[in-house]
Design a protein around this motif. Structure first.
Motif, PDB file in Angstrom:
ATOM      1  N   ILE A 133       0.863  -1.181   0.000  1.00 52.73           N
ATOM      2  CA  ILE A 133       0.000   0.000   0.000  1.00 52.73           C
ATOM      3  C   ILE A 133       0.900   1.231   0.000  1.00 52.73           C
ATOM      4  CG2 ILE A 133      -1.808   1.286   1.199  1.00 52.73           C
ATOM      5  CD1 ILE A 133      -2.712  -1.324   2.457  1.00 52.73           C
ATOM      6  N   LYS A 134       0.917   1.977  -1.102  1.00 51.72           N
ATOM      7  CA  LYS A 134       1.808   3.115  -1.239  1.00 51.72           C
ATOM      8  C   LYS A 134       1.503   4.213  -0.227  1.00 51.72           C
ATOM      9  CE  LYS A 134       2.787   2.533  -6.181  1.00 51.72           C
ATOM     10  NZ  LYS A 134       2.700   3.151  -7.524  1.00 51.72           N
ATOM     11  N   GLU A 135       0.212   4.426   0.055  1.00 45.77           N
ATOM     12  CA  GLU A 135      -0.169   5.542   0.931  1.00 45.77           C
ATOM     13  C   GLU A 135       0.463   5.459   2.314  1.00 45.77           C
ATOM     14  OE1 GLU A 135      -3.756   4.833  -1.791  1.00 45.77           O
ATOM     15  OE2 GLU A 135      -2.115   3.702  -0.864  1.00 45.77           O
ATOM     16  N   ILE A 136       0.765   4.242   2.768  1.00 47.95           N
ATOM     17  CA  ILE A 136       1.359   4.090   4.095  1.00 47.95           C
ATOM     18  C   ILE A 136       2.718   3.392   4.014  1.00 47.95           C
ATOM     19  CG2 ILE A 136      -0.812   4.167   5.359  1.00 47.95           C
ATOM     20  CD1 ILE A 136      -0.818   1.133   5.436  1.00 47.95           C
ATOM     21  N   ALA A 137       3.261   3.317   2.806  1.00 52.82           N
ATOM     22  CA  ALA A 137       4.582   2.712   2.570  1.00 52.82           C
ATOM     23  C   ALA A 137       4.669   1.305   3.143  1.00 52.82           C
ATOM     24  CB  ALA A 137       5.679   3.609   3.160  1.00 52.82           C
ATOM     25  N   LEU A 138       3.585   0.553   3.014  1.00 52.41           N
ATOM     26  CA  LEU A 138       3.593  -0.839   3.481  1.00 52.41           C
ATOM     27  C   LEU A 138       4.192  -1.694   2.374  1.00 52.41           C
ATOM     28  CD1 LEU A 138       0.661  -2.603   5.346  1.00 52.41           C
ATOM     29  CD2 LEU A 138       2.390  -3.815   4.036  1.00 52.41           C
ATOM     30  N   ASP A 139       5.323  -2.301   2.647  1.00 55.64           N
ATOM     31  CA  ASP A 139       6.037  -3.068   1.640  1.00 55.64           C
ATOM     32  C   ASP A 139       6.426  -4.435   2.187  1.00 55.64           C
ATOM     33  OD1 ASP A 139       8.040  -2.448   3.441  1.00 55.64           O
ATOM     34  OD2 ASP A 139       9.058  -1.025   2.110  1.00 55.64           O
ATOM     35  N   ALA A 140       7.149  -5.194   1.381  1.00 57.42           N
ATOM     36  CA  ALA A 140       7.529  -6.558   1.765  1.00 57.42           C
ATOM     37  C   ALA A 140       8.381  -6.566   3.040  1.00 57.42           C
ATOM     38  CB  ALA A 140       8.282  -7.224   0.617  1.00 57.42           C
ATOM     39  N   LYS A 141       9.240  -5.574   3.185  1.00 65.19           N
ATOM     40  CA  LYS A 141      10.109  -5.539   4.355  1.00 65.19           C
ATOM     41  C   LYS A 141       9.304  -5.336   5.639  1.00 65.19           C
ATOM     42  CE  LYS A 141      14.493  -3.566   5.934  1.00 65.19           C
ATOM     43  NZ  LYS A 141      15.586  -2.617   5.625  1.00 65.19           N
ATOM     44  N   LEU A 142       8.290  -4.480   5.567  1.00 63.19           N
ATOM     45  CA  LEU A 142       7.453  -4.251   6.740  1.00 63.19           C
ATOM     46  C   LEU A 142       6.623  -5.500   7.043  1.00 63.19           C
ATOM     47  CD1 LEU A 142       6.817  -1.979   8.767  1.00 63.19           C
ATOM     48  CD2 LEU A 142       4.847  -1.394   7.348  1.00 63.19           C
ATOM     49  N   ARG A 143       6.144  -6.175   5.996  1.00 68.46           N
ATOM     50  CA  ARG A 143       5.392  -7.417   6.201  1.00 68.46           C
ATOM     51  C   ARG A 143       6.266  -8.460   6.893  1.00 68.46           C
ATOM     52  NH1 ARG A 143       3.363  -6.402   1.041  1.00 68.46           N
ATOM     53  NH2 ARG A 143       4.801  -7.876   0.077  1.00 68.46           N
ATOM     54  N   LEU A 144       7.508  -8.577   6.445  1.00 68.52           N
ATOM     55  CA  LEU A 144       8.417  -9.544   7.053  1.00 68.52           C
ATOM     56  C   LEU A 144       8.665  -9.204   8.516  1.00 68.52           C
ATOM     57  CD1 LEU A 144      10.305 -11.964   6.789  1.00 68.52           C
ATOM     58  CD2 LEU A 144      12.101 -10.385   6.014  1.00 68.52           C
ATOM     59  N   ARG A 145       8.816  -7.933   8.811  1.00 67.36           N
ATOM     60  CA  ARG A 145       9.009  -7.508  10.194  1.00 67.36           C
ATOM     61  C   ARG A 145       7.814  -7.922  11.051  1.00 67.36           C
ATOM     62  NH1 ARG A 145      11.841  -1.978  11.439  1.00 67.36           N
ATOM     63  NH2 ARG A 145      11.834  -1.870  13.712  1.00 67.36           N
ATOM     64  N   ALA A 146       6.609  -7.742  10.492  1.00 70.69           N
ATOM     65  CA  ALA A 146       5.396  -8.122  11.212  1.00 70.69           C
ATOM     66  C   ALA A 146       5.293  -9.639  11.362  1.00 70.69           C
ATOM     67  CB  ALA A 146       4.168  -7.577  10.486  1.00 70.69           C
ATOM     68  N   GLN A 147       5.664 -10.387  10.336  1.00 75.17           N
ATOM     69  CA  GLN A 147       5.634 -11.849  10.407  1.00 75.17           C
ATOM     70  C   GLN A 147       6.559 -12.350  11.516  1.00 75.17           C
ATOM     71  OE1 GLN A 147       6.603 -13.274   6.496  1.00 75.17           O
ATOM     72  NE2 GLN A 147       4.785 -12.343   5.554  1.00 75.17           N
ATOM     73  N   ARG A 148       7.758 -11.798  11.567  1.00 73.01           N
ATOM     74  CA  ARG A 148       8.723 -12.237  12.588  1.00 73.01           C
ATOM     75  C   ARG A 148       8.245 -11.866  13.995  1.00 73.01           C
ATOM     76  NH1 ARG A 148      14.162 -10.383   9.184  1.00 73.01           N
ATOM     77  NH2 ARG A 148      14.351 -12.327   7.958  1.00 73.01           N
ATOM     78  N   ARG A 149       7.649 -10.694  14.109  1.00 69.17           N
ATOM     79  CA  ARG A 149       7.133 -10.275  15.415  1.00 69.17           C
ATOM     80  C   ARG A 149       5.955 -11.166  15.828  1.00 69.17           C
ATOM     81  NH1 ARG A 149       7.188  -8.962  20.430  1.00 69.17           N
ATOM     82  NH2 ARG A 149       5.977  -7.159  21.077  1.00 69.17           N
ATOM     83  N   ASN A 150       5.101 -11.509  14.888  1.00 70.81           N
ATOM     84  CA  ASN A 150       3.975 -12.380  15.192  1.00 70.81           C
ATOM     85  C   ASN A 150       4.462 -13.757  15.636  1.00 70.81           C
ATOM     86  OD1 ASN A 150       1.051 -13.094  15.105  1.00 70.81           O
ATOM     87  ND2 ASN A 150       1.727 -14.477  13.486  1.00 70.81           N
ATOM     88  N   ASN A 151       5.476 -14.283  14.962  1.00 71.29           N
ATOM     89  CA  ASN A 151       6.045 -15.576  15.359  1.00 71.29           C
ATOM     90  C   ASN A 151       6.638 -15.504  16.757  1.00 71.29           C
ATOM     91  OD1 ASN A 151       5.360 -16.687  12.880  1.00 71.29           O
ATOM     92  ND2 ASN A 151       7.383 -16.307  11.972  1.00 71.29           N
TER      93      ASN A 151
END
Length: 660
Positions: free
Chosen positions: A223-241
């Protein structure tokens, strides 16, 4: 609940369908009768209550005993109440703003913000006056963000407020990622993508982060409006784990799952057992004698369809997540992403079961020197031509000596090629290999054609069928409970399992019963209220359970009923290989076309984003999944060819035509 407590007795209008409406009507009548347009209330909370009273009047809600004259007199008060509210809020300025909002209770905060914005109070009052006053009275930032006018008037200040705490990232998540939010969320224009990205990062790393929201970030699309990219998703995945592992390190949880196995001694092809000794485990056991006796190609594919139960009696796949499977808690608890494939416990159990069945069968066949991919090749290259005259299909198995990484990539390519071949065949009556070689369009599972016209029956949104399906089959229907001895999970079960008369239903239930009777769904014989037509009931049950019915699997009587329902505007028929729910499932498993939370297996493997260093076990699991979805597609193709042969006469194949 005290009638003397004004904070409890004050009128609140929620919606036209809210159950509180009748409870408020006496006070609505009382307030309307004593309203004096020459001396209207001068206290903010009183005016806010009249704002709610006005909505009762506008929607025609009056005490049942009101005469027509009383109704007309009350409705005549609407413009007078409106003018009183408008005058009061239009006059508010900086001098009296803080005093005016100081005593407003939480239940009226949303109305307060709405009316302040509607009558331009935010234009007249500086942020330094309005925002501290609203905060002091307990108005939350989320309530403020529901007002576009407030956010636009105080843009810079709201941006600063948002960035002040990591927890405020939840407003950004609800705005861009969460589905089904009840109120609008407006963010300041000055909040840049970089601001939003930084806020989300801080939220992911914070101690108080909600795992539901972290999962939404982890499974979101870019999502460009909030600069949500693959790197942020990965950060969230690792935090969720990290959070999940930490939780289960301290909590044992409740064991649920599925097991499959083989038996050399059982007579039945399949045995099912529920083991509750250590949690809740469903155990499936299959007879090796049966499997040894069904090693020919047709029987192997039939075992997936019938023994392993990949489809129901209408050859509709059991693999998709159907809304009817979701329990009350699954539907209403937790958070759902805007592009999320909604799954529940029943989907997970079916997913595990069919994956384990495929894995077990793949292993068993391997010990008998049978390769499933070569069974697939037989289906396309021999069976279709010999049985239906459908020539020129091709399917090349992968090399059994290859790694599973290589085999899964190869299988996805062959699977998509097979779907492209069938699409050409359904459109032009033949598989033109030259045309296939220059076709570059990806497979669109929702658009794969069928050999049959009007193959699937779907409910028409907005028709009477919406209410009918809810009343009959939903566990939230008001017809599920009459008494402790007359209750069921849904109204359909209640009707079928019991001998009910019209008088058995409570007064508040009878309008719903009347509706179903008037639509020919129920019948009242005078001595019993029950299902009017078994054929119609069968179709309705399919539409609720699997979101579709397969027209050509229905009896002649059921088909006639479908035709009548089409005429009524209740249902429509469309022609594709897969139902909409089935196509959604394939898109969930294979790609990111519609959903952001799927395994995206096809794209990951064919685009090379599946790293070679991943373990062979992970690649093997992906390979088994690819086998499963290929089997599912073959079952659907076989069903399409058979139905065409049975229903389209002596020559069921499409007429050969040239592409335009």
């Amino acid at each position: 609940m005290s009638e003397d407590d004004p904070s409890i007795r004050r009128v609140r209008f929620y919606s036209v369908n809210d159950l509180s409406i009748s409870w408020y009507l006496p006070r609505v009548a009382e307030l309307v009768e004593r309203f004096d347009p020459e001396s209207p209330p001068a206290i903010t909370e009183d005016l806010l209550e009249f704002h709610n009273v006005q909505q009762f009047l506008e929607h025609g809600f009056f005490p049942a005993e009101y005469s027509e004259e009383q109704r007309k007199r009350s409705q005549a008060r609407i413009p007078e109440i409106h003018r009183a509210i408008a005058r009061y809020f239009s006059a508010l300025g900086e001098a009296d703003f803080a005093t005016a909002v100081a005593t407003v209770g939480y239940e009226y905060h949303a109305d307060l913000i709405d009316l302040l914005g509607r009558y331009k109070a935010f234009d007249r009052c500086r942020a330094s006056v309005a925002l501290p006053a609203l905060t002091a009275t307990g108005v939350h930032l989320g309530t403020m963000l529901a007002s576009r006018k407030l956010v636009e008037a105080y843009d810079a200040e709201i941006r600063s407020e948002l960035l002040a705490s990591p927890s405020n990232a939840e407003h950004v998540i609800r705005k861009h990622l969460e589905a089904g939010t009840r109120t609008a969320i407006h963010l300041p224009r000055s909040l840049s993508p970089s601001d939003a990205h930084s806020l989300l990062e801080r939220y992911i790393d914070s101690e108080d982060a909600n795992t539901n929201y972290i999962k939404l970030i982890a499974t979101a699309k870019d999502i460009k409006e909030i600069a949500l990219d693959a790197k942020l998703r990965l950060r969230a995945q690792r935090r969720n784990n990290e959070i999940t592992n930490s939780f289960f390190a301290e909590n044992s949880g409740f064991k649920t799952g599925c097991e499959v196995g083989l038996s050399d001694s059982q007579d039945s092809p399949e045995m099912l057992e529920l083991d509750t000794t250590d949690g809740w485990t469903v155990r499936y056991t299959y007879s090796t004698e049966w499997l040894n006796g069904t090693l020919d190609e047709p029987s192997i594919l039939n075992n997936f369809q019938h023994l392993f139960g990949f489809v129901d009696e209408q050859s509709l796949l059991v693999l998709p997540a159907y809304p009817s499977q979701l329990g009350v808690m699954e539907r209403f608890m937790g958070t759902t992403g805007k592009n999320e494939y909604k799954i529940g416990a029943e989907f997970r159990l079916t997913d595990i079961r069919t994956l384990l069945q495929t894995r077990l069968y793949h292993h068993f066949l391997g010990t008998r020197d049978v390769d499933l991919e070569r069974v697939f090749s037989w289906f396309f290259e021999e069976y279709l031509e010999n049985e239906f005259g459908a020539a020129n299909f091709a399917f090349t198995p992968s090399d059994r000596a290859s790694t599973y990484l290589q085999r899964v990539r190869h299988l996805f390519v062959e699977m998509e090629s097979a779907m492209a071949q069938f699409t050409l065949f359904a459109r032009y009556g033949e598989v033109d290999r030259d045309l296939l070689s220059i076709s570059s369009e990806p497979v669109r599972y929702k658009e794969i054609p069928s050999l049959l016209p009007g193959k699937y029956v779907y409910a028409v949104n907005g028709s009477d069928l919406d209410g009918i399906l809810h009343l009959l089959f939903s566990d939230q229907s008001l017809l599920t409970y009459i008494s402790e001895s007359l209750k069921s999970e849904n109204a359909a079960g209640l009707m079928v399992e019991n001998h009910l008369t019209y008088d058995d239903f409570a007064e508040h239930q009878r309008p719903a019963v009347d509706f179903l009777i008037s639509r020919g769904v129920l019948a009242n014989t005078g001595t019993r209220v029950g299902i009017a037509s078994a054929e119609r009931f069968h179709i309705l049950a399919s539409l609720f359970t699997t979101r579709a019915a397969s027209y050509y699997h229905l009896s002649e009587k059921c088909r006639s009923e479908v035709d009548a329902m089409v005429t009524k505007g209740w249902v429509t028929c469309r022609s594709t290989l897969l139902t909409e729910a089935e196509a959604d499932y394939f898109n969930y498993i294979l790609n990111a076309v519609d959903f952001s939370n799927g395994p995206n297996l096809r794209n990951r493997y064919l685009h090379g984003t599946q790293a070679n260093r991943d373990s062979e076990d992970e690649h093997f699991t992906a390979y088994v999944t690819a086998l499963r979805v290929t089997v599912a597609l073959i079952i659907k193709l076989n069903d399409d060819f058979w139905l065409a042969a049975e229903n389209l006469g002596a020559d069921p194949l499409p007429e050969k035509t040239s592409p335009a």
